[in-house]
Design a protein around this motif. Structure first.
Motif, short mmCIF file in Angstrom:
data_model
loop_
_atom_site.label_atom_id
_atom_site.label_comp_id
_atom_site.label_asym_id
_atom_site.label_seq_id
_atom_site.Cartn_x
_atom_site.Cartn_y
_atom_site.Cartn_z
N GLN A 10 43.74 33.55 -6.45
CA GLN A 10 42.94 32.48 -5.87
C GLN A 10 41.96 32.97 -4.80
O GLN A 10 41.20 32.18 -4.24
CB GLN A 10 43.85 31.42 -5.24
N GLN A 11 41.94 34.29 -4.54
CA GLN A 11 41.01 34.81 -3.54
C GLN A 11 39.57 34.71 -4.04
O GLN A 11 39.31 34.77 -5.25
CB GLN A 11 41.35 36.28 -3.23
N ASP A 12 38.64 34.53 -3.10
CA ASP A 12 37.24 34.37 -3.48
C ASP A 12 36.68 35.62 -4.14
O ASP A 12 35.97 35.54 -5.13
CB ASP A 12 36.40 34.03 -2.24
N PRO A 36 34.52 52.57 -2.08
CA PRO A 36 35.44 51.77 -2.88
C PRO A 36 34.66 50.98 -3.92
O PRO A 36 33.50 50.65 -3.74
CB PRO A 36 36.08 50.83 -1.84
N PRO A 37 35.29 50.72 -5.07
CA PRO A 37 34.59 49.97 -6.12
C PRO A 37 34.19 48.60 -5.61
O PRO A 37 34.91 47.98 -4.83
CB PRO A 37 35.64 49.87 -7.25
N PRO A 38 33.04 48.12 -6.01
CA PRO A 38 32.60 46.80 -5.54
C PRO A 38 33.49 45.70 -6.09
O PRO A 38 34.10 45.86 -7.15
CB PRO A 38 31.17 46.69 -6.11
N PRO A 39 33.63 44.62 -5.37
CA PRO A 39 34.42 43.51 -5.86
C PRO A 39 33.88 43.02 -7.21
O PRO A 39 32.69 43.06 -7.47
CB PRO A 39 34.25 42.43 -4.78
N THR A 40 34.80 42.61 -8.05
CA THR A 40 34.43 42.20 -9.39
C THR A 40 34.07 40.73 -9.42
O THR A 40 34.89 39.89 -9.07
CB THR A 40 35.62 42.44 -10.36
N PRO A 41 32.82 40.41 -9.79
CA PRO A 41 32.48 39.00 -9.92
C PRO A 41 33.14 38.41 -11.16
O PRO A 41 33.36 39.09 -12.15
CB PRO A 41 30.95 39.02 -10.07
N MET A 42 33.48 37.17 -11.13
CA MET A 42 34.17 36.53 -12.24
C MET A 42 33.58 35.15 -12.45
O MET A 42 33.28 34.44 -11.50
CB MET A 42 35.67 36.44 -11.96
N GLY A 43 33.41 34.80 -13.73
CA GLY A 43 32.88 33.49 -14.04
C GLY A 43 33.89 32.40 -13.73
O GLY A 43 35.08 32.64 -13.53
N ASP A 44 33.41 31.18 -13.75
CA ASP A 44 34.27 30.04 -13.45
C ASP A 44 35.35 29.88 -14.49
O ASP A 44 36.50 29.56 -14.17
CB ASP A 44 33.42 28.76 -13.37
N SER A 45 35.01 30.10 -15.78
CA SER A 45 36.01 29.93 -16.84
C SER A 45 37.12 30.97 -16.73
O SER A 45 38.31 30.66 -16.86
CB SER A 45 35.34 30.01 -18.21
N GLY A 46 36.74 32.27 -16.46
CA GLY A 46 37.75 33.31 -16.32
C GLY A 46 38.66 33.06 -15.13
O GLY A 46 39.88 33.25 -15.21
#
Length: 549
Positions: A84-86, A17-27
């Motif tokens: 809101q999920q981590d 499965p594709p790895p979880p996408t990291p997201m910056g604090d602003s996004g």
């Protein structure tokens, strides 16, 4: 026929499965705001459907409108919980497009069931499209605008065919679709500008951090002491050289007032505050016997201002010139020493043969003894002079200080016939130093033997105490004896070559010890303690294994 397990067959390896996408604090913050906005819109529409009269709002199909707003409400709450999920399980573009599809679908249901009331509802999509443009910052965001505009135009065209709306409504929706593209275009431009600003700020932060580290390393390695004092006379920073020049190990701490640390420096600082042009004379530090010149420089402005205090060791230039002379003299004396030892050996051997032969008269035996004793003394002096040639041949290594001192003290105690507990050691086991093993052995041997010869020669007469330095980059070792101490008038000469107060001494032990310490980047100094003598050696500390320097 053998079968290949699927996990070993390349063509049958299941796709991960594709790895979880990291997201910056602003996004993530923007997704949270848009999710809250979506939920609020859904609550508002559902409240209007349930609490207000459908005829007042000109709602064509009240039951369908309530159903559509209810579904939109559930979608709004679930999407708000989802963002809101981590760790989000889908790539970021897929998440944004999925949310847009849900917005368009459920809002289309509300618009279709709302009749005239639902005509202006497409304007609710502007924040979602702006967020997609700002987060994606690529042409993909325009696809979102095209998808929303086409879906809503298609819905209004279908309603126009059914006679539910007129051409004006279709034109109005077309204007809103044009606004979608304009909003996305502006958001993409702002997003790219923000990204460039963030990258520039991050790079500037890295550059500033690197510059700060370089400055800190340069300041720490400076030969001059550097001290930072704020407007209130409180010390805000210093390099290790300050404590070496002033002898303030153990007393210096963060937030200490300058007057508490050094009354002389505080007086200089106060006088300089009153008159910048007043010349400040050099002063001598009693603890280290160093002559220092003080230079002060103003830094900052207003309440953020302060003072840089530079401490220059005036004796350093003289010491360097002296070292050059001594190095040349050392090479000369070494060559002479080699030539002296050959005839000296012959003299000593001849005296020994005469003494063993018994041909010498009894009154001449005393003369032979004097010849042999003085020959041994000259040989010892020659041997100590030759030690000076080892100064520039150091081979530094990491040494466990406690184990090393324990071993060398045991050797000295046995060689000098000292009581087993004559040397008390207080050294933490974790201290590691960088030093030449042979040089350190010679230094400690000279110091311990010198302390024993001048002490009371009983158990506990000598104490060797070590601790980590204030800055954490040095090890401070202090050796103390219980003897009468060194008179104040003799302290400036204690490290000079051939100076001794002990009959039969060569006067080279402490001089050689200090030379070998300097060769290894350490300092050996005599502290102003009474009674007894106290020597301090400051050694470079090594990092524990597995930890960076």
């Amino acid at each position: 026929m053998s079968t290949v397990p699927p996990e070993l067959h390349p063509s049958m390896t299941p796709l991960a499965p594709p790895p979880p996408t990291p997201m910056g604090d602003s996004g993530r913050r923007i997704l949270w705001i848009v999710g809250l906005y979506r939920a609020v819109c859904a609550v508002t529409l559902l409240g209007a459907a349930l609490l207000l009269d459908p005829r007042t709002l000109s709602i064509g199909n009240p039951n369908a409108f309530i159903t559509g707003t209810g579904l939109y409400f559930l979608f709004g709450l679930s999407s708000f919980w989802w963002v809101q999920q981590d760790r989000l399980p889908l790539p970021l573009p897929t998440i944004l497009f999925s949310l847009l599809v849900g917005d368009v679908f459920f809002l289309s249901l509300v618009v279709f069931a709302g009749g005239t009331f639902g005509a202006p509802l497409p304007i609710l999509l502007f924040p979602q499209l702006a967020a997609a443009g700002w987060i994606l910052r690529t042409r993909t965001a325009f696809f979102h605008a095209a998808f929303a505009a086409i879906c809503l135009l298609g819905l209004d065209a279908y309603r126009a065919i059914l006679g539910m709306v007129g051409a004006a409504q279709v034109f109005q929706t077309g204007i809103i679709g044009f606004g979608y593209f304009a909003t996305v275009g502006i958001a993409v431009a702002l997003g790219r500008y923000t990204k460039q600003s963030e990258d520039l700020a991050a790079q500037r932060g890295i550059d500033v951090a690197n510059l700060e580290q370089v400055n800190r390393l340069i300041i720490q390695d400076m030969q001059d002491g550097v001290l930072v004092v704020d407007l209130n006379g409180v010390m805000r920073g210093h390099n290790a050289q300050v404590t070496r020049l002033l002898g303030g190990f153990g007393r210096m701490r963060g937030g200490m007032r300058l007057a508490e640390f050094s009354g002389t420096l505080h007086d200089y600082w106060r006088r300089w505050q009153e008159d910048f042009t007043e010349p400040l004379p050099p002063f001598k530090v009693d603890a280290t016997q160093r002559l220092l010149r003080v230079r002060l420089v103003r830094i900052g402005t207003g309440l953020n201002g302060g003072t840089l205090i530079y401490l220059e060791d005036l004796g350093r230039a003289q010491a360097e010139a002296q070292q050059m002379k001594l190095a040349a003299m050392g090479r000369l004396t070494a060559s002479i020493a080699h030539e002296v030892r050959n005839p000296l050996s012959a003299i000593n051997q001849a005296a020994q043969l005469l003494e063993e032969d018994g041909a010498v008269a009894p009154e001449g035996t005393r003369l032979l003894t004097m010849i042999r004793n003085n020959a041994k003394r000259i040989d010892r002096i020659v041997g100590e002079v030759l030690q000076l040639n080892r100064r520039d041949r150091q081979q530094p290594e990491t040494i466990a200080f406690a184990d090393f001192v324990r071993g060398i003290v045991d050797e000295i105690v046995q060689a000098e016939n000292m009581p087993p507990r004559s040397v008390v050691r207080e050294i933490p086991e974790e201290l590691l130093i960088i030093f030449d093993r042979g040089h350190l052995s010679q230094i400690l041997w000279n110091l311990v033997r010198n302390a024993w010869q001048h002490g009371q020669k009983k158990e506990g007469s000598i104490r060797v105490v070590a601790r980590a330095g204030y800055m954490g980059d040095a090890v401070i070792c202090e050796l103390t004896d219980d003897g009468p101490g060194i008179p104040a008038e003799l302290r400036p000469q204690i490290f000079e070559p051939f100076f001794t107060t002990r009959p039969g001494g060569t006067g080279l032990g402490l001089y050689i010890a200090r030379e070998l310490a300097d060769a290894n980047g350490a300092t050996l100094e005599l502290l102003p303690r009474s009674p007894g003598a106290q020597f301090r050696i400051t050694i470079k500390r090594a990092s524990p294994p597995g930890r960076g320097a």
